[in-house]
Design a protein around this motif. Structure first.
Motif, PDB file in Angstrom:
ATOM      1  N   THR B 338       0.729  -1.165  -0.006  1.00  0.00           N
ATOM      2  CA  THR B 338      -0.085   0.120  -0.048  1.00  0.00           C
ATOM      3  C   THR B 338       0.800   1.083  -0.114  1.00  0.00           C
ATOM      4  OG1 THR B 338      -1.785  -1.313   1.412  1.00  0.00           O
ATOM      5  CG2 THR B 338      -1.920   1.123   1.078  1.00  0.00           C
ATOM      6  N   LEU B 339       2.096   1.294   0.699  1.00  0.00           N
ATOM      7  CA  LEU B 339       2.992   2.426   0.677  1.00  0.00           C
ATOM      8  C   LEU B 339       3.550   2.675  -0.737  1.00  0.00           C
ATOM      9  CD1 LEU B 339       4.766   2.193   4.032  1.00  0.00           C
ATOM     10  CD2 LEU B 339       3.298   3.922   3.271  1.00  0.00           C
ATOM     11  N   ALA B 340       3.762   1.684  -1.089  1.00  0.00           N
ATOM     12  CA  ALA B 340       4.417   1.448  -2.613  1.00  0.00           C
ATOM     13  C   ALA B 340       3.561   2.119  -3.443  1.00  0.00           C
ATOM     14  CB  ALA B 340       5.058   0.147  -2.970  1.00  0.00           C
ATOM     15  N   ARG B 341       2.395   1.915  -3.408  1.00  0.00           N
ATOM     16  CA  ARG B 341       1.427   2.519  -4.328  1.00  0.00           C
ATOM     17  C   ARG B 341       1.135   3.920  -3.973  1.00  0.00           C
ATOM     18  NH1 ARG B 341      -3.261  -1.536  -5.681  1.00  0.00           N
ATOM     19  NH2 ARG B 341      -1.641  -2.515  -6.580  1.00  0.00           N
ATOM     20  N   HIS B 342       0.872   4.221  -2.846  1.00  0.00           N
ATOM     21  CA  HIS B 342       0.037   5.489  -2.346  1.00  0.00           C
ATOM     22  C   HIS B 342       1.189   6.479  -1.901  1.00  0.00           C
ATOM     23  CE1 HIS B 342      -4.004   4.419  -3.531  1.00  0.00           C
ATOM     24  NE2 HIS B 342      -3.598   3.094  -2.932  1.00  0.00           N
ATOM     25  N   LEU B 343       2.522   6.045  -1.547  1.00  0.00           N
ATOM     26  CA  LEU B 343       3.386   7.258  -0.768  1.00  0.00           C
ATOM     27  C   LEU B 343       3.855   7.985  -1.968  1.00  0.00           C
ATOM     28  CD1 LEU B 343       4.497   8.740   1.053  1.00  0.00           C
ATOM     29  CD2 LEU B 343       5.700   6.664   1.907  1.00  0.00           C
ATOM     30  N   HIS B 344       3.021   8.815  -2.704  1.00  0.00           N
ATOM     31  CA  HIS B 344       3.578   9.604  -4.103  1.00  0.00           C
ATOM     32  C   HIS B 344       4.930  10.275  -3.629  1.00  0.00           C
ATOM     33  CE1 HIS B 344       3.109  11.942  -7.580  1.00  0.00           C
ATOM     34  NE2 HIS B 344       3.181  12.871  -6.812  1.00  0.00           N
ATOM     35  N   ALA B 345       4.964  10.805  -2.456  1.00  0.00           N
ATOM     36  CA  ALA B 345       6.284  11.585  -1.982  1.00  0.00           C
ATOM     37  C   ALA B 345       7.519  10.976  -1.973  1.00  0.00           C
ATOM     38  CB  ALA B 345       5.933  12.485  -0.762  1.00  0.00           C
ATOM     39  N   ASN B 346       7.314   9.701  -1.831  1.00  0.00           N
ATOM     40  CA  ASN B 346       8.683   8.824  -1.485  1.00  0.00           C
ATOM     41  C   ASN B 346       8.163   7.429  -1.545  1.00  0.00           C
ATOM     42  OD1 ASN B 346      10.941   7.577  -0.643  1.00  0.00           O
ATOM     43  ND2 ASN B 346      11.298   8.739   0.951  1.00  0.00           N
ATOM     44  N   PRO B 347       8.216   6.710  -2.775  1.00  0.00           N
ATOM     45  CA  PRO B 347       7.683   5.290  -3.266  1.00  0.00           C
ATOM     46  C   PRO B 347       8.744   4.359  -3.080  1.00  0.00           C
ATOM     47  CG  PRO B 347       7.969   6.607  -5.360  1.00  0.00           C
ATOM     48  CD  PRO B 347       8.182   7.668  -3.982  1.00  0.00           C
ATOM     49  N   ASP B 348       9.878   4.819  -2.548  1.00  0.00           N
ATOM     50  CA  ASP B 348      10.942   3.816  -2.299  1.00  0.00           C
ATOM     51  C   ASP B 348      11.165   3.591  -0.557  1.00  0.00           C
ATOM     52  OD1 ASP B 348      11.668   3.603  -4.649  1.00  0.00           O
ATOM     53  OD2 ASP B 348      12.908   5.318  -4.741  1.00  0.00           O
ATOM     54  N   ALA B 349      10.152   4.252   0.176  1.00  0.00           N
ATOM     55  CA  ALA B 349      10.122   4.293   1.583  1.00  0.00           C
ATOM     56  C   ALA B 349      10.346   2.668   1.866  1.00  0.00           C
ATOM     57  CB  ALA B 349       8.999   5.027   2.049  1.00  0.00           C
ATOM     58  N   THR B 350      11.075   2.425   3.029  1.00  0.00           N
ATOM     59  CA  THR B 350      11.061   0.979   3.570  1.00  0.00           C
ATOM     60  C   THR B 350      10.070   0.812   4.792  1.00  0.00           C
ATOM     61  OG1 THR B 350      12.910   1.752   4.584  1.00  0.00           O
ATOM     62  CG2 THR B 350      13.291   0.627   2.684  1.00  0.00           C
ATOM     63  N   VAL B 351       9.848  -0.536   4.842  1.00  0.00           N
ATOM     64  CA  VAL B 351       8.891  -0.787   5.909  1.00  0.00           C
ATOM     65  C   VAL B 351       9.524  -1.898   6.943  1.00  0.00           C
ATOM     66  CG1 VAL B 351       6.627  -1.798   6.806  1.00  0.00           C
ATOM     67  CG2 VAL B 351       6.830  -0.280   4.683  1.00  0.00           C
ATOM     68  N   GLY B 352       9.776  -1.693   8.234  1.00  0.00           N
ATOM     69  CA  GLY B 352      10.361  -2.956   8.943  1.00  0.00           C
ATOM     70  C   GLY B 352       9.621  -3.039  10.260  1.00  0.00           C
ATOM     71  N   LEU B 353      10.063  -4.275  10.793  1.00  0.00           N
ATOM     72  CA  LEU B 353       9.264  -4.793  12.293  1.00  0.00           C
ATOM     73  C   LEU B 353      10.041  -4.091  13.325  1.00  0.00           C
ATOM     74  CD1 LEU B 353       8.010  -8.314  11.473  1.00  0.00           C
ATOM     75  CD2 LEU B 353       6.567  -6.249  12.116  1.00  0.00           C
ATOM     76  N   ALA B 354       9.255  -3.764  14.319  1.00  0.00           N
ATOM     77  CA  ALA B 354      10.129  -3.189  15.621  1.00  0.00           C
ATOM     78  C   ALA B 354      11.026  -4.439  16.218  1.00  0.00           C
ATOM     79  CB  ALA B 354       9.112  -2.702  16.646  1.00  0.00           C
ATOM     80  N   GLU B 355      12.106  -3.961  16.677  1.00  0.00           N
ATOM     81  CA  GLU B 355      12.930  -4.990  17.250  1.00  0.00           C
ATOM     82  C   GLU B 355      13.207  -5.169  18.825  1.00  0.00           C
ATOM     83  OE1 GLU B 355      16.569  -3.617  15.297  1.00  0.00           O
ATOM     84  OE2 GLU B 355      16.039  -4.088  13.304  1.00  0.00           O
TER      85      GLU B 355
END
Lengths: 390, 390
Positions: B338-355
């Protein structure tokens, strides 16, 4: 382990001062660059320095000719009016330009934030960039009149993405560098309009604010701590492409259901069945219920996107600008109501209309260069600024 | 005309240094407070000071005992390992606590960011605050063991709003001030969990990041320039109350259709028809399509809210934490898509799990006080810190 840059404010580097006096002086000059004019009391409040330090430093800056005494920005009622200070106007002139889809706006100002002149010129939407630049350079020369040799820098706003169109940006920079031989800075024009509102307009004196520009396109500005938040890739403020319905209409950005698809001027006019904003405004004024429902829905959608941003950022003030705001309270009321309901983080947030009109983007160009610490505005122009002028 | 505070970073006041050496020294100490340990090269990169200045200043700080040489945080491959520097652990201990709905977590650490001990203790949800505080104080004494006299400060996370519950916050502060006689700081525990992830976990080394904690409640943290963005009213990061459907179900905040109504743990379990997250995870792992559809829908909703915030802020990294993240990639994948599709400002944003797991909020309490410039951590404890300890 990645090294971190912990320096304070977004994309602006933290200067390394040579002495505490130099550091404190830079805070005073920085405030005057950003705000145009300020009393000594305002400088005390803004810098956190003591009254005695501000008094001593401004005395030195006055003696050096870096700062001058001027009229205060606003009348302060009866009694003695405190003196305001400003950068020396002799430090140079600044040109601000705004390339819209169908016109260019130009403003010339001095380092003390006084407007020297302004003008706009229309062009057909199909006009190539080379021609647009030639029109703008001619217009800028007219506005500068005899002041061109004192020009210190040019700030230019461009409709649409900056980072995605390097060739256009380079062509514009080259045209103005060739014409005037001074530093040229560029940014998105919706963002610059918001910067201008924060310096001179509806968000003046508010450290944190959101600005949305509602015209054919929808963009905006995030102001945090009195500065534009640009984001890591320089693309912050994309309110127009916040998705409000992933199954909604196709947007020019290739996604679906972006805010711009619903509240851009053409979308609102299409839904209202009108042909111009003036016509729609007249329908609203005579109590047309269908027109009111369309504009209320648009206002709710704008309010919902702003409430989302407000819940994440906790920002106390929102400014609406752009062509759609000719609808006035018909548009502002539903935005305000939606924010009051859905802005959980700050239900007392206020909503206001932009104040600067058509020259907002060009004024933002002026602010862009005045706020840029890499361009000096302290003292009479160095000879290098005089080379290359036309 | 309203006086503006132009000081740099959010709610933290800009210090007025007495000399450039003191100022530069404060940048180095500030970096070590925030990051725990750093090589001289990292200090050069983080402060913008020259290698020679960093070398001279760290030499003085070592001689004064304010700073010590320690192991680097991570191995750097073959060859000579550069020395890391850290604050002197003798500068004092810090307690971090996290009051959840049904348990309290405690971490004790030293000024060099080394964890001395930790523990958690459950309590029934109905437990009054007086009892919770008594349980937590006893637990904290156990974790500190003989170190209580070296305690310098306490940072406490609390589930839910801070600004809306002054009586609860005051009761907690009083309990810990009475017990330990040191400065006590409080904040929302979801925000502290995000702060901890930015210092030690999944957002380490990323200056700008969004953190969302998905448990019964949904909250989060906005990290800009390596610091928590708190917002003007201190309520920033309210991802859980971003509205995704104004006609949606009633939220505990009294609005309708907030993200939390859809993606809080209980809401997801109710939609999936399961009773525990473990059960839902097992259904996902054996390929149950209905379970997958429910979790995909939750992930899309989370992604849409994060894309909205990302379009406004242009942030390159997103971290998901909280109980719901035991669903792992089943949840992360639809968020990422969903981020890759709708994050127009930064389509390369990464998603990670808390550690950081269950102690994230308590670790955030440690970071809260280590990052607070009003609490000194330079050199052996001043005698005033030793009064009032139990």
């Amino acid at each position: 382990m990645q090294a971190l840059t912990e320096s304070g404010a977004g994309t602006e580097a933290r200067p390394v001062p040579r002495s505490p006096r130099r550091l404190h002086e830079s805070w005073i000059l920085d405030h005057l660059r950003r705000r145009g004019r300020a009393s000594r009391a305002e400088l005390v409040a803004a810098t956190g320095l003591s009254r005695a330090t501000v008094s001593a430093l401004t005395g030195e800056l006055l003696a050096q000719g870096k700062v001058v005494v001027t009229e205060p920005a606003t009348a302060t009622g009866p009694g003695r009016t405190p003196q305001a200070l400003a950068l020396n106007p002799a430090a140079g002139l600044v040109l601000g330009l705004d390339f819209g889809h169908s016109r260019v706006g130009v403003v010339a100002a001095d380092a003390a934030h006084a407007i020297i002149g302004s003008a706009t010129r229309p062009y057909p939407r199909s006009t190539p960039w080379e021609t647009r630049c030639a029109i703008a350079v001619r217009l800028a020369r007219t506005v500068l009149a005899g002041g061109a040799p004192r020009l210190a820098a040019v700030g230019i706003g461009i409709a649409g993405s900056i980072s995605g169109r390097p060739a256009v940006v380079e062509a514009i920079r080259d045209a103005f560098t060739d014409a005037f031989g001074v530093p040229v800075r560029t940014d998105n024009n919706a963002r610059l309009a918001g910067l201008a509102e924060s310096v001179w307009g509806a968000a003046r004196g508010v450290p944190d604010a959101l600005y949305v520009r509602l015209s054919s396109g929808v963009g905006g500005t995030v102001i945090l701590d009195g500065r534009v938040h640009r984001g890591r890739g320089g693309a912050a403020g994309e309110f127009g492409h916040v998705c409000i319905d992933p199954t909604g209409p196709l947007c020019r950005c290739s996604n679906r259901g972006c805010l711009e698809c619903y509240v851009g001027v053409e979308a609102v006019l299409a839904e209202a069945g009108g042909t111009t904003l003036a016509e729609l405004g007249a329908a609203l004024d005579r109590g047309d219920r269908d027109a009111a429902a369309v504009v209320a829905k648009a206002g709710q959608r704008i309010g919902l996107v702003l409430a989302g941003a407000g819940n994440v950022l906790d920002v106390p003030h929102v400014v609406l600008g752009g062509d759609l705001t000719v609808l006035g309270e018909h548009l502002v009321r539903p935005v305000r109501q939606t924010l009051a309901r859905h802005l959980h983080a700050n239900p007392d947030a206020t909503v206001g209309l932009a104040e600067l009109g058509d020259l907002d983007g060009a004024l933002g160009g002026v602010a862009l260069v005045l706020h840029d610490p890499s361009i000096p505005f302290t003292g009479p122009l160095a000879p290098r600024h005089l080379t290359g002028t036309a």
